[in-house]
Scaffold this motif. Structure first.
Motif, PDB file in Angstrom:
ATOM      1  N   SER A  91       0.813  -1.212   0.000  1.00  0.00           N
ATOM      2  CA  SER A  91       0.000   0.000   0.000  1.00  0.00           C
ATOM      3  C   SER A  91       0.848   1.265   0.000  1.00  0.00           C
ATOM      4  N   ASN A  92       2.114   1.151   0.424  1.00  0.00           N
ATOM      5  CA  ASN A  92       2.996   2.316   0.419  1.00  0.00           C
ATOM      6  C   ASN A  92       4.038   2.253  -0.688  1.00  0.00           C
ATOM      7  N   TYR A  93       3.730   1.504  -1.742  1.00  0.00           N
ATOM      8  CA  TYR A  93       4.569   1.420  -2.928  1.00  0.00           C
ATOM      9  C   TYR A  93       3.849   2.082  -4.103  1.00  0.00           C
ATOM     10  N   ILE A 145       0.675   6.159  -4.193  1.00  0.00           N
ATOM     11  CA  ILE A 145       0.128   5.681  -2.930  1.00  0.00           C
ATOM     12  C   ILE A 145      -1.262   6.258  -2.672  1.00  0.00           C
ATOM     13  N   SER A 146      -1.449   7.503  -3.068  1.00  0.00           N
ATOM     14  CA  SER A 146      -2.736   8.161  -2.858  1.00  0.00           C
ATOM     15  C   SER A 146      -3.680   8.020  -4.040  1.00  0.00           C
ATOM     16  N   ASN A 184      -5.497  -2.074  -2.804  1.00  0.00           N
ATOM     17  CA  ASN A 184      -4.491  -2.326  -1.781  1.00  0.00           C
ATOM     18  C   ASN A 184      -4.846  -3.514  -0.896  1.00  0.00           C
ATOM     19  N   ASN A 241      -3.480  -6.290  -2.769  1.00  0.00           N
ATOM     20  CA  ASN A 241      -2.108  -6.128  -3.272  1.00  0.00           C
ATOM     21  C   ASN A 241      -2.063  -6.288  -4.790  1.00  0.00           C
ATOM     22  N   ARG A 291       9.488   1.556  -4.076  1.00  0.00           N
ATOM     23  CA  ARG A 291       9.446   2.454  -2.932  1.00  0.00           C
ATOM     24  C   ARG A 291      10.883   2.877  -2.660  1.00  0.00           C
TER      25      ARG A 291
END
Length: 115
Positions: free
Chosen positions: A30-32, A53-54, A73, A76, A99
């Motif tokens: 989710s943060n990639y 990410i957003s 997310n 995945n 990331r």
């Protein structure tokens, strides 16, 4: 161990549609930034689209208005909806997640647009 598995490629006629999927495992993505690249025979690999990410998106000029990238997310997974396909879209399509300095690639899925 991180794995990216693409699916959804195939043979389609000009004007047709395909939906590519890429399922990532081995980490929390989710943060990639997630995205798609492609490589046609005899050509360099090129960016198709990315999604941040957003949810912010970026597209190559050649696919704007025809391709749509999205991500789930919870699963995945990143998707690439490809509409109004053209013969010049023929290529191997690769999933990419990154990331900072960490980058992972899938093994690729082949897309052939031909009548």
């Amino acid at each position: 161990q991180v794995q990216l598995v693409e699916s959804g490629g195939g043979l389609v006629q000009p004007g047709g549609s395909l939906r590519l999927s890429c399922v990532a495992s081995g980490s929390i993505f989710s943060n990639y930034v997630m995205g798609w690249y492609r490589q046609a025979p005899g050509k360099q690999r090129e960016l198709v689209s990315t999604i941040g990410i957003s949810g912010g998106t970026n597209y190559a000029e050649s696919v704007k208005g025809r391709f749509t990238i999205s991500r789930d997310n919870a699963k995945n997974t990143v998707y690439l909806q490809m509409n109004s396909l053209k013969p010049e879209d023929t290529a191997d399509y690769y999933c990419n997640v990154r990331r900072l300095s960490t980058v992972y690639w899938g093994q690729g899925t082949q897309v052939t647009v031909s009548s």
